[in-house]
Design an enzyme around this catalytic site. Structure first.
Site, PDB file in Angstrom:
ATOM      1  N   HIS A  34       1.119  -0.972   0.108  1.00 39.81           N
ATOM      2  CA  HIS A  34       0.412   0.346  -0.143  1.00 39.81           C
ATOM      3  C   HIS A  34       0.397   1.188   0.020  1.00 39.81           C
ATOM      4  CE1 HIS A  34      -3.564  -2.464   2.166  1.00 39.81           C
ATOM      5  NE2 HIS A  34      -2.627  -3.244   2.137  1.00 39.81           N
ATOM      6  N   TYR A  35       0.241   2.149  -0.617  1.00 38.31           N
ATOM      7  CA  TYR A  35       1.350   3.864   0.256  1.00 38.31           C
ATOM      8  C   TYR A  35      -0.622   4.258   0.983  1.00 38.31           C
ATOM      9  CZ  TYR A  35      -1.933   6.490  -3.835  1.00 38.31           C
ATOM     10  OH  TYR A  35      -2.727   6.663  -4.211  1.00 38.31           O
ATOM     11  N   THR A  36       0.823   5.228   1.820  1.00 39.22           N
ATOM     12  CA  THR A  36      -0.436   5.963   3.095  1.00 39.22           C
ATOM     13  C   THR A  36      -1.574   6.900   2.885  1.00 39.22           C
ATOM     14  OG1 THR A  36       1.560   7.260   3.547  1.00 39.22           O
ATOM     15  CG2 THR A  36       1.648   5.196   4.868  1.00 39.22           C
ATOM     16  N   HIS A  69      -2.692  -3.293  -3.326  1.00 39.24           N
ATOM     17  CA  HIS A  69      -3.963  -2.968  -2.828  1.00 39.24           C
ATOM     18  C   HIS A  69      -5.018  -3.250  -3.715  1.00 39.24           C
ATOM     19  CE1 HIS A  69      -6.243  -0.611   0.600  1.00 39.24           C
ATOM     20  NE2 HIS A  69      -7.449  -2.683   0.203  1.00 39.24           N
ATOM     21  N   GLU A 111       2.552  -1.122   4.335  1.00 42.72           N
ATOM     22  CA  GLU A 111       2.743   0.259   3.920  1.00 42.72           C
ATOM     23  C   GLU A 111       3.118   1.042   3.595  1.00 42.72           C
ATOM     24  OE1 GLU A 111      -0.687   2.623   3.920  1.00 42.72           O
ATOM     25  OE2 GLU A 111      -2.110   1.355   4.393  1.00 42.72           O
ATOM     26  N   ASP A 155      -3.466   2.197  -5.368  1.00 45.96           N
ATOM     27  CA  ASP A 155      -2.460   2.188  -4.601  1.00 45.96           C
ATOM     28  C   ASP A 155      -1.667   0.915  -4.878  1.00 45.96           C
ATOM     29  OD1 ASP A 155      -4.082   1.406  -2.631  1.00 45.96           O
ATOM     30  OD2 ASP A 155      -2.607   1.291  -0.914  1.00 45.96           O
TER      31      ASP A 155
HETATM   32 ZN   LIG Z   1      -4.128   0.334   0.454  1.00 45.19          ZN
END
Ligand SMILES: [Zn+2]
Length: 267
Positions: A37-39, A144, A102, A154
């Site tokens: 993921h990215y935040t 994600h 993340e 993301d």
């Molecule tokens: Zn995510």
């Protein structure tokens, strides 16, 4: 739920900051998937606070800062809450079978900067360790967006999947060149070519219904596929380059499975 500090699972971890947002993995199995993921927030510390806030009801196992600093929030044996409503290869409870990472990046809503090399080096080292401690088949290192294509973008098309692949993490093939072609499939199209594309996407694991109609879900799944495997153009259109890249990816993963199963063909 007690918020005790625990021993980090990985030597890459610089800090343990326990999140209360976790529970038992359904079936008690060990994870066999990694979800990246990215935040998607402007402030990295605010992202960390949110992942540890009991009211947010979200978490991940790890958070990787831009400078490569790694924080562990949930033990690998526990089910972190990062996937949300999602699907991959017939499964819908992806939190139960995955490790969530993340990666600090403000994302598409805030200019979407490149991922720094130090950060990617830390993600790679972390994924290698996770894959050593658990059995993670290469096609099950996912974005994600792969598991929730209509909701999520993301970690996005700038994420360097090839760099991870070169270190033995995940699946990758060289994307077929993008060219303007006549045979594109797009929203509203119907027919055998659409069915074929949907079958291939579904075979790889994506959550698409094989119905012969290029519906909005098919569009979103194609865009997710492009973000991961053909990032030069992310438009949800089933062009020749996208279809060729998908075909190459499927034959590549079949070959890997064949070799892993010990039925290597005569060379
Ligand atoms: Zn995510």
């Amino acid at each position: 739920m007690l918020n005790r500090v625990f021993a980090a699972n990985s030597s890459v971890v610089a800090e343990v900051r326990p999140s209360p947002n976790h529970d038992e993995r359904a079936g008690g199995g060990s994870p066999d998937m990694i979800v990246l993921h990215y935040t998607g927030m402007q402030d990295a510390i605010a992202a960390l606070d949110r992942l540890c806030d009991p009211l947010s009801k979200v978490s991940a196992h790890y958070l990787v800062f831009e400078d490569g600093h790694v924080v562990q929030m949930v033990q690998e044996s526990r089910r972190a809450w990062h996937a949300g409503q999602s699907f991959w290869a017939g499964e819908t409870d992806l939190n139960s079978c995955s490790i969530g990472i993340e990666i600090v990046n403000p994302g598409h809503d805030y200019d979407y900067p490149d991922f720094p090399k130090r950060q990617i080096a830390a993600v790679t080292a972390l994924c290698r360790g996770i894959s050593t401690r658990n059995t993670i088949p290469p096609p099950r290192v996912l974005a994600h967006s792969d598991i929730a294509p209509s909701r999520k973008r993301d970690p996005g098309e700038k994420f360097p999947w090839r760099t991870l692949y070169d270190s033995g993490i995940g699946q990758w093939v060289k994307p077929a060149p993008v060219a303007d072609d006549n045979g594109v499939l797009a929203l509203g199209d119907r027919g055998d070519a659409v069915t074929g594309l949907q079958e291939s996407l579904s075979q790889y694991g994506y959550g698409v219904t094989v119905n012969g109609t290029y519906d909005s879900v098919t569009h979103d799944v194609v865009a997710a596929f492009q973000r991961h495997f053909r990032p030069e153009r992310v438009d949800g259109v089933g062009d020749q380059s996208t279809r060729t890249t998908l075909r190459d990816l499927l034959s590549h993963s079949t070959r890997v499975r064949t070799i892993a199963a010990g039925t290597r063909p005569n060379l």
